[in-house]
Motif scaffolding. Structure first.
Motif, PDB file in Angstrom:
ATOM      1  N   ILE A 185       0.911  -1.085   0.075  1.00 18.35           N
ATOM      2  CA  ILE A 185       0.031  -0.041  -0.129  1.00 18.35           C
ATOM      3  C   ILE A 185       0.685   1.219   0.150  1.00 18.35           C
ATOM      4  N   GLY A 186       1.775   1.214   0.559  1.00 18.26           N
ATOM      5  CA  GLY A 186       2.940   2.385   0.741  1.00 18.26           C
ATOM      6  C   GLY A 186       3.450   2.778  -0.362  1.00 18.26           C
ATOM      7  N   LEU A 187       3.960   1.495  -1.082  1.00 17.22           N
ATOM      8  CA  LEU A 187       4.715   1.867  -2.369  1.00 17.22           C
ATOM      9  C   LEU A 187       3.867   2.271  -3.279  1.00 17.22           C
ATOM     10  N   THR A 188       2.740   1.754  -3.532  1.00 15.49           N
ATOM     11  CA  THR A 188       1.515   2.113  -4.400  1.00 15.49           C
ATOM     12  C   THR A 188       1.044   3.455  -4.295  1.00 15.49           C
ATOM     13  N   SER A 189       0.774   4.047  -3.065  1.00  7.61           N
ATOM     14  CA  SER A 189       0.575   5.402  -2.695  1.00  7.61           C
ATOM     15  C   SER A 189       1.463   6.226  -3.202  1.00  7.61           C
ATOM     16  N   MET A 190       2.774   5.824  -2.855  1.00  8.16           N
ATOM     17  CA  MET A 190       4.204   6.813  -3.124  1.00  8.16           C
ATOM     18  C   MET A 190       4.181   7.035  -4.728  1.00  8.16           C
ATOM     19  N   ARG A 195       3.690  10.242  -9.440  1.00  8.31           N
ATOM     20  CA  ARG A 195       3.138  10.602 -10.797  1.00  8.31           C
ATOM     21  C   ARG A 195       2.164  11.674 -11.085  1.00  8.31           C
ATOM     22  N   LYS A 196       1.079  12.068  -9.906  1.00  6.34           N
ATOM     23  CA  LYS A 196       0.441  13.212  -9.872  1.00  6.34           C
ATOM     24  C   LYS A 196       1.276  14.513  -9.790  1.00  6.34           C
ATOM     25  N   ALA A 197       2.272  14.434  -8.998  1.00  7.00           N
ATOM     26  CA  ALA A 197       3.024  15.436  -8.622  1.00  7.00           C
ATOM     27  C   ALA A 197       3.654  16.105 -10.272  1.00  7.00           C
ATOM     28  N   LYS A 198       4.265  15.095 -10.751  1.00  9.67           N
ATOM     29  CA  LYS A 198       4.955  15.291 -11.874  1.00  9.67           C
ATOM     30  C   LYS A 198       4.072  15.948 -13.104  1.00  9.67           C
ATOM     31  N   LYS A 199       2.942  15.422 -13.075  1.00  5.45           N
ATOM     32  CA  LYS A 199       1.573  15.931 -14.010  1.00  5.45           C
ATOM     33  C   LYS A 199       1.558  17.410 -13.584  1.00  5.45           C
ATOM     34  N   THR A 200       1.254  17.747 -12.262  1.00  6.15           N
ATOM     35  CA  THR A 200       1.105  19.136 -11.800  1.00  6.15           C
ATOM     36  C   THR A 200       2.045  19.814 -12.306  1.00  6.15           C
ATOM     37  N   ALA A 201       3.402  19.695 -12.052  1.00  8.26           N
ATOM     38  CA  ALA A 201       4.415  20.569 -12.172  1.00  8.26           C
ATOM     39  C   ALA A 201       4.625  20.588 -13.616  1.00  8.26           C
ATOM     40  N   ALA A 202       4.551  19.831 -14.605  1.00  9.74           N
ATOM     41  CA  ALA A 202       4.320  19.799 -15.914  1.00  9.74           C
ATOM     42  C   ALA A 202       3.359  20.899 -16.536  1.00  9.74           C
ATOM     43  N   ALA A 203       2.117  20.693 -15.977  1.00 10.62           N
ATOM     44  CA  ALA A 203       1.068  21.632 -16.395  1.00 10.62           C
ATOM     45  C   ALA A 203       1.315  22.972 -16.014  1.00 10.62           C
ATOM     46  N   ALA A 204       1.897  23.039 -14.839  1.00 12.85           N
ATOM     47  CA  ALA A 204       2.293  24.455 -14.181  1.00 12.85           C
ATOM     48  C   ALA A 204       3.315  25.339 -15.034  1.00 12.85           C
ATOM     49  N   THR A 205       4.290  24.302 -15.647  1.00 18.13           N
ATOM     50  CA  THR A 205       5.419  24.866 -16.390  1.00 18.13           C
ATOM     51  C   THR A 205       4.724  25.321 -17.712  1.00 18.13           C
ATOM     52  N   ALA A 206       3.710  24.668 -18.268  1.00 18.68           N
ATOM     53  CA  ALA A 206       3.210  24.778 -19.495  1.00 18.68           C
ATOM     54  C   ALA A 206       2.226  25.772 -19.565  1.00 18.68           C
ATOM     55  N   GLU A 207       1.869  26.397 -18.414  1.00 17.35           N
ATOM     56  CA  GLU A 207       0.687  27.185 -18.545  1.00 17.35           C
ATOM     57  C   GLU A 207       1.197  28.728 -17.871  1.00 17.35           C
ATOM     58  N   PRO A 208       0.788  29.879 -18.274  1.00 19.03           N
ATOM     59  CA  PRO A 208       1.589  31.024 -17.871  1.00 19.03           C
ATOM     60  C   PRO A 208       0.888  31.576 -16.601  1.00 19.03           C
TER      61      PRO A 208
END
Length: 217
Positions: A185-190, A195-208
């Protein structure tokens, strides 16, 4: 030393104070592991009768509400130069991409960003100072701050405490199976969170980043 093992070496009153102070500083805008301290303390309370979960939850709630309120006052007075200064001191947490992500959340959700932000590590650090920088009306901020603080701090303490009690008796009978399950459970959650953090960071970088504006006036 593991956080919970260290907490076992200090008296109950020190645990209450530590939880309140760490969560308060995190809510103020200093990136500290408030959630880890709270979860570890709640688990410790479920295993040792010296720590009262009600007092623990109350200290965590008070720290969350007071810390957020101080952060709001500092953000209101410091404005955007404060965010730039924090970015220089804590680039990992207060990068331009993270600030843009948090600001978009505030622009879209207003006071609800403060309320729900309590449950998200990034917004939990930003909520108070950013609400002040964006001049969110204080009564809206205070309402969301109090409700979010009570639900997050009190709810987390209660859930972890009762889960700890149930898990302790269950693990006594199925210790090896419980250990394997906990690790999985711990590994899956991590992995999911990364993965969500990477998507959020990528979206933040792409949008002004949005233009400066007050929230909820």
């Amino acid at each position: 030393m593991h956080v919970q093992e260290w907490l076992e070496t200090v008296p109950a009153v020190a645990v209450y104070a530590l939880v309140g102070i760490v969560i308060g500083l995190e809510s103020l805008g200093i990136p500290l592991p408030g959630e880890i301290i709270l979860v570890s303390s709640a688990l410790l309370a479920s295993q040792h009768g010296d720590i009262d979960p009600v007092i623990l939850g109350a200290c965590a709630t008070a720290g969350a509400i007071i810390g957020d309120s101080i952060g709001y006052a500092i953000g209101r007075k410091g404005g955007r130069p404060l965010l730039a200064w924090l970015g220089g001191k804590f680039p990992r947490h207060f990068s331009e991409a993270h600030i843009a992500t948090a600001e978009r959340s505030f622009q879209k959700w207003g006071m609800w960003a403060v309320f729900f932000g309590r449950f998200v590590a990034l917004l939990r650090i930003f909520a108070g100072p950013l609400a002040g920088v964006l001049h969110m009306p204080y009564w809206k901020f205070l309402t969301a701050n109090v409700l979010g603080g009570i639900l997050w701090a009190g709810g987390t303490t209660a859930v972890i405490y009762y889960v700890g009690i149930v898990a302790e008796s269950w693990l006594k009978r199925f210790s090896w199976l419980g250990l394997v399950l906990a690790v999985l459970i711990g590994l899956t959650s991590m992995l999911v969170l990364k993965r969500k953090a990477k998507k959020t960071a990528a979206a933040a970088t792409a949008e002004p980043a949005p233009a400066p504006a007050s929230v909820g006036d």
